[in-house]
Motif scaffolding. Structure first.
Motif, mmCIF file in Angstrom:
data_model
loop_
_atom_site.group_PDB
_atom_site.id
_atom_site.type_symbol
_atom_site.label_atom_id
_atom_site.label_comp_id
_atom_site.label_asym_id
_atom_site.label_seq_id
_atom_site.Cartn_x
_atom_site.Cartn_y
_atom_site.Cartn_z
ATOM 1 N N PRO A 30 0.815 -1.225 0.000
ATOM 2 C CA PRO A 30 0.000 0.000 0.000
ATOM 3 C C PRO A 30 0.845 1.269 0.000
ATOM 4 O O PRO A 30 0.381 2.320 -0.445
ATOM 5 N N GLY A 52 1.949 1.327 -3.682
ATOM 6 C CA GLY A 52 0.835 1.230 -4.617
ATOM 7 C C GLY A 52 1.095 0.282 -5.756
ATOM 8 O O GLY A 52 0.697 0.551 -6.898
ATOM 9 N N LYS A 91 -4.692 1.948 -1.202
ATOM 10 C CA LYS A 91 -3.921 2.475 -0.081
ATOM 11 C C LYS A 91 -4.239 1.746 1.215
ATOM 12 O O LYS A 91 -3.892 2.207 2.310
ATOM 13 N N ASP A 146 -8.538 4.001 7.386
ATOM 14 C CA ASP A 146 -7.314 3.197 7.291
ATOM 15 C C ASP A 146 -7.532 1.828 7.922
ATOM 16 O O ASP A 146 -8.272 1.690 8.907
ATOM 17 N N SER A 203 -9.461 4.339 -7.303
ATOM 18 C CA SER A 203 -8.803 3.902 -6.074
ATOM 19 C C SER A 203 -8.064 2.585 -6.241
ATOM 20 O O SER A 203 -7.366 2.143 -5.343
#
Length: 959
Positions: free
Chosen positions: A178, A181, A302, A321, A446
């Protein structure tokens, strides 16, 4: 002949000679008609710097290539660097961040231009460091995995594999970083034990009849649970199989299934199955009948919470998160009564080696190679012996991995690298006046675009791709080339926003190239042949393929070595290398793996500055024992620096005694036994060295030349010939004045100078692959030459030069001198004292030897041969073969005091020996003490036992 300085200075020699070699093209000399011999180095990252593993790997390679070059072969060591996709992109992004910029401030092309700029200015530092190590690489043909020719090979391989059905796009779990990426390989994952927790959860049965308990270290993943698994033989749950549970928080109904992955002995025996976020669960999910496209994904790129396809994740968790969400989810489970208990646990957790963040198994569309199909010929190649793995013990590991190989994920979500040559366009369906466009992707900013059903073209360039795509559209259709996924997505946003658009014809068709790049292991798998000019050049006809040997760390056996095997066999029909040598790791002196966090990393450049490159290289060779790990020992490196100094001083001695460069590769004629002996010893050393290098026994090769140079040549031969060179060497020898007047004439001294010069030359050639700098310097200073040592001829291992009679005589002489010296030391005979030497029971042959070696014995053993029987009283007695040698000690040593000293020393040694034996015989000590403490006790015991035995023998000699 140029006089050598008194002091050996490695630094000055190394820089001067390396520049000379490279400037004069001596690493790849023109040798028309010579047999080709090729070695490719594992390309280091362009961002890298020399570490101790590189020093080992490249030292071993340089030994082999220098040896092959000296053997007269057209030896080439292919050098280059890897573009290192992730590492290089990170370096440039950090530079941008320091200027308050980020990658996305630029177009892809602008950013890549900045990477190339960095590469030209700062990349490749490691290649300069390899030069400091002395690597004789073909720098004139240095390659880079992103250079034009290499890139052409990469594109061809990708396209060919795709067209052959061996490369495809699929939805599978990957190691997702993450922080970066992108998907990463297993090699880029570092698993670390961290303190964590084990949450036990209660999942209620949908029919309200009870619940089933599961446990997890990642409670947030329950948002994407799709099943609960129990073992097929677990009778506790037999009645529940097929029923459903209702997940807390989401309310999703999921089935209870059977699978052998569930361990009845672990926890409750029931496990939650999240196929979109766990590698084991992914396989369980497939066995349970879930297709990859159906598997739920509850994280974005992420690692923040994302909505699942069924829309059941509560909205207030979206965007949170993963670790923040974990706390919130645990609290919600506790409020709901679904949290049973929490255990503290040490958990093996995967981290990205560069980003330092926790890696997530993540379900995405990626490009894969059918490794199982490509692996079959590579397995057979090793079984048949077409490629030999050394040490052979690694074959079992190789077969196990190759026979159970998984699809190889070759795509990475980066900008720097070989961009995947695949272009996508929407499918178009026209019916009447209506035109429908299907994007072919679920386009979510995303996450990477997820494949649904586009038109696709895989080709080596855009023109070929458009030609391929045009087959799907009406003649004359125009294409709109989109820069990236966002511009492609915006096209569809615009189409859907214009009501009249579905009925309008003539719209340009958007085409977008895959944004991803290839894993660097994909391109480096082509290294053995793409570096040689393939596909434009016929590398097999040129004799450069297959390579003769590959030197590699065992840790990249599967990531690089096996993949080169697969690609080489598939595209060239032959193994890429005949032999694969796998070396071990260089560890810290205490055996621990080196790491920056432990602070035990050793900088090889610092070692080179302190001891010289030759000493470090020799240490690496001497310690490399067919794949075993090496413990760093700076004292040994210092010892090899002393070895170089000893050779330097031997050359200075030679110069001072009129010994210079030899004019022939054949040994000079010799009559003196000492000269016949050293010639035979030299030839035997060449034979042993050739055999050791052929078997890739680097430690044995280094030890062979070390023992010959230090013991045979320096310690014995040079000492044995001093009487000949300086007068008094027996019949036909010169006096000191006569020797100086007769330099160059025939006779014992002239013969000895010729032999000594020849032996020193052979030493320099044999030692050159290990210690190239000092040997080249000495070669140049010992007399006029018509070529540098680096391109000299390897010594001839001519068995005709072996001389058993001379070997036996000098071996006898060395044993006699050694025994006398040792006895003198043990009995405290003053070093300057000369002792009379009497002999009993000597054969006629021994008498002849004593007469012939009288001057040597007088010089080296400090004895004077005496006739008649030895006088009564204490004497030192030595037995060598059939004869007893008696050296009276009266007047030289206080015999009674010496007996008392030896008796006391024997008692002390025996006491320590017996005390250590008692500890070692105590099971409690052996079982509980640290292994290193037990090993030290064993070594100390052996030392004290040997000391007691030696002192006892010395006492017995006194009579």
């Amino acid at each position: 002949m140029t006089e050598l300085p008194k002091t050996f200075d490695p630094a000055e020699i190394e820089s001067r000679w390396y520049s000379h070699w490279e400037a004069n093209g001596l690493f790849a000399p023109e040798r028309p008609g010579a047999d080709p011999w090729t070695l490719v180095n594992p390309p280091p990252n362009v961002t890298g710097s020399l570490h101790i593993g590189h020093a080992l790997d490249n030292t071993l390679q340089d030994i082999l290539v220098r040896h092959a070059r000296l053997k007269g072969k057209d030896a080439r060591w292919v050098v280059g660097t890897d573009h290192a996709g992730i590492a290089t992109q990170m370096v440039v992004e950090r530079q941008l961040n320091a200027r308050h910029q980020k990658r996305t401030d630029f177009s892809r092309e602008e950013f890549i231009a900045k990477v190339w700029e960095w590469k030209e200015e700062s990349g490749g530092e490691i290649t300069q460091q390899l030069r400091r190590l002395g690597c004789s690489m073909d720098w004139a043909n240095e390659r880079f995995t992103m250079d034009e020719g290499f890139s052409k090979a990469v594109l061809k391989v990708f396209v060919d594999l795709y067209r052959q059905g061996l490369l495809y796009r699929d939805k599978r779990l990957v190691n997702w970083d993450p922080g970066l990426g992108t998907a990463i390989s297993d090699l880029e994952v570092e698993t670390t034990e961290v303190h964590g927790k084990f949450w036990h959860l209660r999942y209620p049965l949908a029919d309200g009849s009870g619940f089933i308990e599961v446990a997890t270290t990642r409670p947030e993943t329950m948002l994407a649970d799709m099943a609960v698994a129990v073992h097929p033989t677990d009778e506790r749950y037999a009645a529940l199989v097929g029923k459903q549970v209702k997940l807390p928080i989401t309310g999703r109904l999921i089935p209870i299934v059977t699978d052998e992955h569930a361990d009845p002995e672990l926890g409750s025996g029931a496990v939650k199955i999240t196929p979109g976020h766990d590698f084991n669960d992914f396989e369980v999910g497939k066995r349970a009948g879930f297709k990859a496209a159906e598997m739920l994904n509850m994280l974005d790129a992420k690692a923040a919470i994302a909505q699942t396809a069924d829309g059941l994740v509560p909205g207030d968790l979206i965007g949170m998160d993963r670790f923040e969400a974990r706390q919130r989810i645990v609290a919600m489970l506790e409020e709901d009564g679904a949290l049973v208990r929490v255990e503290d646990r040490v958990i093996a957790t995967p981290f990205g080696d560069r980003s330092g963040v926790v890696i997530e198994p993540w379900l995405t569309d990626q490009w894969y190679v059918d490794a199982e199909t490509l692996a079959r010929p590579a397995i057979e190649a090793v079984r048949s012996g077409a490629t030999k793995i050394v040490p052979k013990s690694w074959e079992k590991t190789y077969f196990n991995w190759m026979e159970n190989i998984q699809p190889w994920c070759v795509s990475r979500q980066l900008w720097w690298g070989h961009r995947i040559p695949a272009w996508f366009a929407p499918k178009v369906h026209s019916e009447g006046s209506t035109t429908t466009y299907q994007s072919g992707f679920t386009i979510d900013s995303s996450r990477p675009p997820e494949l649904t059903n586009p038109n696709i073209a895989v080709a080596e360039n855009l023109g070929d791709a458009l030609s391929e795509l045009s087959k799907h559209y009406a003649k004359g259709t125009e294409f709109l080339i989109c820069d990236d996924w966002e511009s492609y997505r915006q096209w569809f946003v615009r189409v859907l926003a214009e009501p009249e658009h579905p009925g309008r014809r003539g719209e340009q068709i958007p085409v977008v190239r895959d944004n991803d790049v290839l894993d660097t292991w994909f391109s480096s798998a082509l290294w053995p042949f793409a570096t040689m000019g393939w596909p434009d050049a016929d590398v097999k006809a040129a004799g450069r393929y297959p390579n003769d040997v590959l030197i590699s760390g065992f840790d990249i056996l599967f990531f690089w070595d096996a993949r080169m095997m697969m690609q080489g066999l598939h595209f060239l029909g032959e193994v890429p290398f005949k032999t694969l040598y796998l070396h071990g790791l260089v560890r810290a002196s205490d055996g621990q793996k080196m790491s920056k966090s432990k602070g035990n990393v050793v900088n090889p450049l610092g070692l080179i500055e302190r001891y010289g490159a030759d000493a470090l290289r020799f240490f690496m060779a001497a310690m490399e024992s067919q794949g075993r790990d090496i413990k760093m020992d700076e004292k040994r490196i210092e010892g090899y620096r002393n070895f170089a100094t000893k050779l330097w001083n031997a050359a200075r001695f030679a110069q001072s005694n009129g010994i210079g460069a030899s004019s022939t590769i054949e040994p000079p004629a010799a009559d003196l036994p000492v000269n016949r002996w050293i010639v035979a010893e030299t030839v035997a050393t060449v034979q042993a060295l050739d055999l050791a290098l052929a078997d890739l026994r680097f430690d044995e090769a280094a030890n062979t030349i070390y023992q010959f140079v230090w013991s045979r040549f320096c310690d014995w031969y040079l000492e044995l010939i001093k009487p000949v060179l300086q007068g008094g060497g027996g019949p036909g020898s010169f006096s000191g004045d006569e020797m100086r007047e007769a330099l160059g004439t025939q006779g014992p001294a002239a013969e000895t100078r010729a032999v000594a010069g020849w032996v020193l030359d052979q030493i320099l050639v044999m030692l050159h692959p290990f210690m190239p700098f000092i040997t080249e310097e000495l070669w140049s200073k010992m007399g006029p030459r018509d070529h540098e040592l680096i391109v000299a001829k390897w010594p001839m291992a001519d068995a005709r030069a072996l001389d058993p009679a001379a070997a036996q005589e000098i071996d006898w002489l060395i044993r006699l001198v050694s025994e006398i010296r040792a006895a003198r030391t043990e009995l405290n005979v003053p070093p300057g004292a000369r002792l009379p030497l009497h002999v009993r029971d000597a054969s006629a042959e021994t008498q002849v030897r004593l007469a012939r070696q009288d001057a040597v014995l007088a010089r080296l053993a400090r004895v004077d041969q005496a006739s008649g029987d030895a006088p009564e009283g204490g004497a030192l007695q030595i037995i060598v073969d059939e004869a007893t040698f008696v050296l009276p000690l009266g007047g030289v040593v206080d015999l009674e005091a010496e007996r008392a000293r030896l008796t006391k020393a024997i008692g002390a040694a025996e006491k320590e020996r017996d005390g250590l034996a008692g500890r070692l015989n105590n099971p409690s000590f052996v079982e509980r003490a640290k292994p290193e403490a037990v090993e030290k006790a064993r070594a100390d015991h052996a030392e004290k036992a040997a000391e007691a035995e030696r002192l006892g023998a010395a006492l017995a000699r006194l009579g």
